[in-house]
Design an enzyme around this catalytic site. Structure first.
Site: not given
Length: 323
Positions: A90, A94, A195, A270
Protein backbone atom coordinates in the site's frame (compact mmCIF):
# COMPACT_ATOMS: atom_id res chain seq x y z
CA UNK A 1 20.63 -11.77 -13.31
CA UNK A 2 20.51 -15.28 -11.82
CA UNK A 3 18.34 -16.48 -14.72
CA UNK A 4 20.74 -14.97 -17.26
CA UNK A 5 23.71 -16.81 -15.72
CA UNK A 6 21.77 -20.08 -15.75
CA UNK A 7 20.88 -19.68 -19.43
CA UNK A 8 24.51 -18.90 -20.26
CA UNK A 9 25.61 -22.11 -18.50
CA UNK A 10 23.13 -24.16 -20.49
CA UNK A 11 24.34 -22.61 -23.75
CA UNK A 12 27.95 -23.36 -22.88
CA UNK A 13 27.00 -26.99 -22.32
CA UNK A 14 25.30 -27.06 -25.71
CA UNK A 15 21.87 -27.82 -24.27
CA UNK A 16 18.70 -26.63 -25.95
CA UNK A 17 16.16 -24.90 -23.77
CA UNK A 18 13.04 -22.80 -23.76
CA UNK A 19 13.33 -19.69 -21.59
CA UNK A 20 9.59 -19.74 -20.93
CA UNK A 21 9.35 -23.43 -20.02
CA UNK A 22 12.52 -23.28 -17.94
CA UNK A 23 11.34 -20.17 -16.13
CA UNK A 24 7.94 -21.69 -15.45
CA UNK A 25 9.69 -24.28 -13.28
CA UNK A 26 11.40 -21.58 -11.23
CA UNK A 27 9.28 -20.35 -8.28
CA UNK A 28 8.22 -16.72 -8.17
CA UNK A 29 7.79 -15.01 -4.81
CA UNK A 30 4.86 -12.68 -4.21
CA UNK A 31 4.42 -10.39 -1.20
CA UNK A 32 1.12 -8.53 -0.76
CA UNK A 33 -2.12 -10.26 -1.71
CA UNK A 34 -4.59 -7.40 -1.45
CA UNK A 35 -7.10 -6.19 -4.05
CA UNK A 36 -4.38 -5.90 -6.69
CA UNK A 37 -1.83 -8.49 -5.58
CA UNK A 38 -4.34 -11.31 -5.35
CA UNK A 39 -5.38 -11.35 -9.03
CA UNK A 40 -1.81 -10.64 -10.12
CA UNK A 41 -0.54 -13.72 -8.27
CA UNK A 42 -3.41 -15.76 -9.74
CA UNK A 43 -2.32 -14.80 -13.25
CA UNK A 44 1.22 -15.98 -12.54
CA UNK A 45 -0.20 -19.32 -11.40
CA UNK A 46 -2.30 -19.55 -14.54
CA UNK A 47 0.85 -19.09 -16.62
CA UNK A 48 2.47 -22.06 -14.94
CA UNK A 49 4.69 -20.31 -12.43
CA UNK A 50 4.89 -21.89 -8.97
CA UNK A 51 4.14 -19.05 -6.55
CA UNK A 52 5.49 -18.68 -3.02
CA UNK A 53 3.48 -15.99 -1.28
CA UNK A 54 2.86 -14.19 1.97
CA UNK A 55 0.67 -11.40 3.31
CA UNK A 56 0.40 -9.68 6.67
CA UNK A 57 -3.24 -10.80 6.73
CA UNK A 58 -3.32 -14.64 6.51
CA UNK A 59 -6.92 -14.68 5.26
CA UNK A 60 -5.74 -12.88 2.11
CA UNK A 61 -3.69 -15.93 1.18
CA UNK A 62 -6.55 -18.45 1.03
CA UNK A 63 -7.58 -17.99 -2.61
CA UNK A 64 -4.10 -18.31 -4.10
CA UNK A 65 -3.31 -21.20 -1.75
CA UNK A 66 -6.33 -23.07 -3.06
CA UNK A 67 -4.99 -22.52 -6.58
CA UNK A 68 -1.66 -24.08 -5.65
CA UNK A 69 0.48 -21.31 -4.20
CA UNK A 70 2.78 -22.14 -1.30
CA UNK A 71 2.16 -19.82 1.64
CA UNK A 72 4.97 -18.88 4.03
CA UNK A 73 5.07 -16.75 7.17
CA UNK A 74 7.04 -13.69 6.10
CA UNK A 75 8.94 -11.97 3.24
CA UNK A 76 12.31 -13.36 4.38
CA UNK A 77 11.00 -16.90 3.86
CA UNK A 78 9.83 -15.92 0.39
CA UNK A 79 13.33 -14.68 -0.42
CA UNK A 80 14.80 -17.91 0.91
CA UNK A 81 12.74 -19.95 -1.54
CA UNK A 82 12.57 -17.74 -4.67
CA UNK A 83 15.08 -15.67 -6.63
CA UNK A 84 12.43 -13.61 -8.45
CA UNK A 85 10.06 -11.71 -6.18
CA UNK A 86 7.20 -9.30 -6.84
CA UNK A 87 5.85 -7.01 -4.13
CA UNK A 88 2.53 -5.15 -4.22
CA UNK A 89 2.06 -3.04 -1.09
CA UNK A 90 0.00 0.00 0.00
CA UNK A 91 2.64 2.60 0.84
CA UNK A 92 6.30 3.57 1.26
CA UNK A 93 6.51 2.46 4.94
CA UNK A 94 5.13 -0.97 3.99
CA UNK A 95 7.75 -1.35 1.27
CA UNK A 96 10.57 -0.34 3.61
CA UNK A 97 9.39 -2.87 6.21
CA UNK A 98 8.95 -5.72 3.71
CA UNK A 99 12.41 -5.22 2.22
CA UNK A 100 14.53 -4.09 5.17
CA UNK A 101 12.56 -5.07 8.29
CA UNK A 102 13.51 -7.86 10.75
CA UNK A 103 11.73 -10.43 8.56
CA UNK A 104 12.35 -8.56 5.33
CA UNK A 105 13.32 -9.83 1.91
CA UNK A 106 16.89 -8.55 2.17
CA UNK A 107 17.52 -10.69 5.26
CA UNK A 108 17.62 -13.84 3.14
CA UNK A 109 17.81 -12.62 -0.45
CA UNK A 110 19.99 -14.67 -2.80
CA UNK A 111 22.69 -13.00 -4.86
CA UNK A 112 21.45 -12.32 -8.37
CA UNK A 113 17.80 -12.21 -7.31
CA UNK A 114 15.40 -9.98 -9.25
CA UNK A 115 13.14 -7.89 -6.99
CA UNK A 116 10.21 -6.11 -8.64
CA UNK A 117 8.13 -3.67 -6.62
CA UNK A 118 4.72 -2.85 -8.12
CA UNK A 119 3.62 -0.65 -5.22
CA UNK A 120 3.04 3.07 -5.80
CA UNK A 121 5.52 4.84 -3.52
CA UNK A 122 7.87 7.80 -3.31
CA UNK A 123 10.53 7.50 -6.06
CA UNK A 124 13.16 8.31 -3.43
CA UNK A 125 12.17 5.18 -1.48
CA UNK A 126 12.51 3.07 -4.64
CA UNK A 127 16.04 4.39 -5.03
CA UNK A 128 16.82 3.59 -1.38
CA UNK A 129 15.54 0.01 -1.79
CA UNK A 130 17.56 -0.40 -4.99
CA UNK A 131 20.73 0.70 -3.19
CA UNK A 132 20.03 -1.66 -0.28
CA UNK A 133 19.36 -4.55 -2.67
CA UNK A 134 22.54 -3.85 -4.61
CA UNK A 135 24.59 -4.19 -1.42
CA UNK A 136 23.17 -7.71 -1.09
CA UNK A 137 23.96 -8.56 -4.70
CA UNK A 138 20.33 -8.34 -5.85
CA UNK A 139 18.59 -6.22 -8.48
CA UNK A 140 15.62 -4.00 -7.55
CA UNK A 141 13.22 -2.51 -10.10
CA UNK A 142 10.16 -0.34 -9.57
CA UNK A 143 7.16 -1.34 -11.69
CA UNK A 144 3.97 0.39 -10.50
CA UNK A 145 0.76 -0.37 -12.37
CA UNK A 146 -2.22 1.36 -13.89
CA UNK A 147 -5.59 -0.18 -14.71
CA UNK A 148 -7.17 -1.04 -11.37
CA UNK A 149 -8.63 -4.27 -10.06
CA UNK A 150 -10.45 -5.06 -13.31
CA UNK A 151 -7.26 -4.90 -15.35
CA UNK A 152 -5.41 -6.89 -12.69
CA UNK A 153 -8.00 -9.65 -12.93
CA UNK A 154 -7.96 -9.74 -16.74
CA UNK A 155 -4.15 -9.40 -16.98
CA UNK A 156 -4.45 -6.09 -18.81
CA UNK A 157 -2.44 -3.88 -16.46
CA UNK A 158 0.07 -1.32 -17.67
CA UNK A 159 3.45 -1.61 -15.93
CA UNK A 160 5.78 1.39 -15.78
CA UNK A 161 9.25 0.00 -15.13
CA UNK A 162 12.31 1.72 -13.73
CA UNK A 163 15.70 0.07 -13.26
CA UNK A 164 18.73 -1.26 -15.06
CA UNK A 165 17.85 -1.59 -18.75
CA UNK A 166 19.74 -4.87 -19.08
CA UNK A 167 17.34 -6.43 -16.54
CA UNK A 168 14.18 -5.22 -18.28
CA UNK A 169 13.77 -8.34 -20.43
CA UNK A 170 13.81 -10.61 -17.37
CA UNK A 171 11.27 -8.38 -15.62
CA UNK A 172 9.05 -8.15 -18.69
CA UNK A 173 8.83 -11.94 -18.89
CA UNK A 174 6.99 -11.99 -15.58
CA UNK A 175 5.09 -8.74 -15.90
CA UNK A 176 3.69 -9.73 -19.30
CA UNK A 177 1.78 -12.52 -17.56
CA UNK A 178 -0.09 -9.88 -15.57
CA UNK A 179 -0.34 -6.96 -17.97
CA UNK A 180 -0.97 -5.95 -21.57
CA UNK A 181 1.60 -3.15 -21.57
CA UNK A 182 5.08 -3.23 -20.01
CA UNK A 183 6.94 0.03 -20.61
CA UNK A 184 10.56 0.76 -19.75
CA UNK A 185 10.80 4.30 -18.30
CA UNK A 186 14.46 4.62 -17.34
CA UNK A 187 16.50 4.17 -14.19
CA UNK A 188 15.08 3.22 -10.78
CA UNK A 189 12.37 5.66 -9.69
CA UNK A 190 11.19 6.64 -13.16
CA UNK A 191 8.42 4.04 -13.09
CA UNK A 192 7.11 5.68 -9.92
CA UNK A 193 7.42 9.11 -11.50
CA UNK A 194 5.27 8.04 -14.45
CA UNK A 195 2.67 6.47 -12.15
CA UNK A 196 2.45 9.55 -9.91
CA UNK A 197 1.91 11.80 -12.93
CA UNK A 198 -0.77 9.47 -14.30
CA UNK A 199 -2.68 9.32 -11.02
CA UNK A 200 -2.62 13.07 -10.55
CA UNK A 201 -4.24 13.45 -13.97
CA UNK A 202 -6.68 10.64 -13.14
CA UNK A 203 -7.82 12.40 -9.96
CA UNK A 204 -8.22 15.75 -11.71
CA UNK A 205 -10.16 14.06 -14.51
CA UNK A 206 -12.46 12.21 -12.13
CA UNK A 207 -13.29 15.37 -10.21
CA UNK A 208 -13.94 17.20 -13.48
CA UNK A 209 -16.18 14.42 -14.75
CA UNK A 210 -18.09 14.35 -11.47
CA UNK A 211 -18.62 18.11 -11.49
CA UNK A 212 -19.74 18.01 -15.12
CA UNK A 213 -22.18 15.15 -14.60
CA UNK A 214 -23.60 16.81 -11.49
CA UNK A 215 -24.08 20.13 -13.28
CA UNK A 216 -25.82 18.41 -16.19
CA UNK A 217 -28.17 16.57 -13.86
CA UNK A 218 -28.96 19.84 -12.07
CA UNK A 219 -29.81 21.32 -15.47
CA UNK A 220 -32.29 18.54 -16.14
CA UNK A 221 -30.23 16.24 -18.37
CA UNK A 222 -30.57 12.48 -18.11
CA UNK A 223 -27.17 11.22 -16.84
CA UNK A 224 -26.97 8.39 -19.38
CA UNK A 225 -27.70 10.79 -22.21
CA UNK A 226 -25.15 13.29 -20.94
CA UNK A 227 -22.51 10.59 -20.64
CA UNK A 228 -23.27 9.46 -24.21
CA UNK A 229 -22.86 13.02 -25.50
CA UNK A 230 -19.62 13.57 -23.59
CA UNK A 231 -18.21 10.31 -24.91
CA UNK A 232 -18.76 11.34 -28.52
CA UNK A 233 -17.46 14.86 -27.92
CA UNK A 234 -14.22 16.60 -27.02
CA UNK A 235 -14.82 16.22 -23.28
CA UNK A 236 -14.45 12.45 -23.47
CA UNK A 237 -12.02 10.87 -20.99
CA UNK A 238 -11.42 7.58 -19.16
CA UNK A 239 -13.52 8.74 -16.20
CA UNK A 240 -16.48 9.41 -18.46
CA UNK A 241 -16.38 6.48 -20.89
CA UNK A 242 -14.86 3.64 -18.85
CA UNK A 243 -15.32 4.43 -15.15
CA UNK A 244 -18.27 6.80 -14.96
CA UNK A 245 -18.84 8.03 -11.37
CA UNK A 246 -22.64 8.38 -11.60
CA UNK A 247 -24.65 5.41 -10.26
CA UNK A 248 -26.71 3.73 -12.96
CA UNK A 249 -24.81 5.08 -15.95
CA UNK A 250 -22.52 2.08 -16.39
CA UNK A 251 -22.49 -1.53 -15.27
CA UNK A 252 -19.50 -3.27 -13.75
CA UNK A 253 -17.97 -0.17 -12.17
CA UNK A 254 -17.83 0.84 -8.47
CA UNK A 255 -20.45 3.59 -8.90
CA UNK A 256 -22.95 0.83 -9.66
CA UNK A 257 -22.04 -1.00 -6.45
CA UNK A 258 -22.21 1.76 -3.84
CA UNK A 259 -18.59 2.61 -4.69
CA UNK A 260 -17.30 -0.67 -3.29
CA UNK A 261 -14.13 -2.23 -4.72
CA UNK A 262 -11.93 -0.46 -7.23
CA UNK A 263 -9.28 2.05 -6.19
CA UNK A 264 -9.83 3.44 -2.72
CA UNK A 265 -10.12 7.14 -1.93
CA UNK A 266 -7.47 6.75 0.77
CA UNK A 267 -5.00 5.35 -1.78
CA UNK A 268 -5.75 8.16 -4.21
CA UNK A 269 -5.14 10.71 -1.46
CA UNK A 270 -1.82 8.97 -0.74
CA UNK A 271 -0.77 9.08 -4.40
CA UNK A 272 -1.72 12.75 -4.67
CA UNK A 273 0.39 13.38 -1.59
CA UNK A 274 3.34 11.78 -3.38
CA UNK A 275 2.68 14.05 -6.36
CA UNK A 276 2.65 17.08 -4.07
CA UNK A 277 5.92 16.08 -2.43
CA UNK A 278 7.68 15.60 -5.74
CA UNK A 279 6.19 18.83 -7.12
CA UNK A 280 7.51 20.71 -4.09
CA UNK A 281 10.96 19.11 -4.41
CA UNK A 282 11.17 19.99 -8.11
CA UNK A 283 9.50 23.41 -7.70
CA UNK A 284 6.80 22.42 -10.20
CA UNK A 285 3.49 24.34 -10.10
CA UNK A 286 0.54 21.92 -9.87
CA UNK A 287 -2.46 24.04 -8.76
CA UNK A 288 -5.12 21.55 -9.91
CA UNK A 289 -3.15 18.65 -8.44
CA UNK A 290 -2.99 20.51 -5.11
CA UNK A 291 -6.74 21.12 -5.12
CA UNK A 292 -7.44 17.49 -6.01
CA UNK A 293 -5.27 16.42 -3.08
CA UNK A 294 -7.25 18.64 -0.72
CA UNK A 295 -10.57 17.27 -2.00
CA UNK A 296 -9.54 13.64 -1.55
CA UNK A 297 -8.13 14.37 1.92
CA UNK A 298 -11.47 15.95 2.88
CA UNK A 299 -13.26 12.88 1.56
CA UNK A 300 -11.14 10.64 3.78
CA UNK A 301 -12.12 12.77 6.78
CA UNK A 302 -15.81 12.54 5.83
CA UNK A 303 -16.07 8.75 5.73
CA UNK A 304 -15.11 8.05 2.11
CA UNK A 305 -11.66 6.59 2.79
CA UNK A 306 -12.57 3.01 1.89
CA UNK A 307 -14.89 3.85 -0.99
CA UNK A 308 -13.70 3.97 -4.58
CA UNK A 309 -12.19 7.28 -5.63
CA UNK A 310 -15.08 7.85 -8.07
CA UNK A 311 -17.24 8.47 -4.98
CA UNK A 312 -16.13 12.09 -5.34
CA UNK A 313 -19.40 12.45 -7.29
CA UNK A 314 -21.37 11.41 -4.20
CA UNK A 315 -19.20 13.67 -2.05
CA UNK A 316 -19.99 16.69 -4.23
CA UNK A 317 -23.71 15.89 -4.14
CA UNK A 318 -23.69 15.64 -0.37
CA UNK A 319 -21.72 18.86 -0.07
CA UNK A 320 -24.54 20.71 -1.79
CA UNK A 321 -27.16 18.97 0.34
CA UNK A 322 -28.72 16.85 -2.40
CA UNK A 323 -28.63 13.59 -0.46
Amino acid sequence: MYLRYYIKTLKEKGKSFSTRSMASKTPVGFVGLGNMGNPMAKNLLQHGYPVIATDVFPESCKEVQELGAQIVDNPAEVADKADRIITMLPSSPNVIEVYTGPNGILKKVKKGSLLIDSSTIDPAVSKEMAAAAEKMGAVFMDAPVSGGVGAASSAKLTFMVGGAEEEFTAAKELLSCMGANVVYCGQVGTGQAAKICNNMLLAIGMIGTSETMNLGIRLGLDPKLLAKILNMSSGRCWSSDTYNPVPGVMEGVPSGNNYQGGFGTQLMAKDLGLAQNTATNTKTPVPLGSLAHQIYRMMCARGYANKDFSSVFQFLREEEGQQ
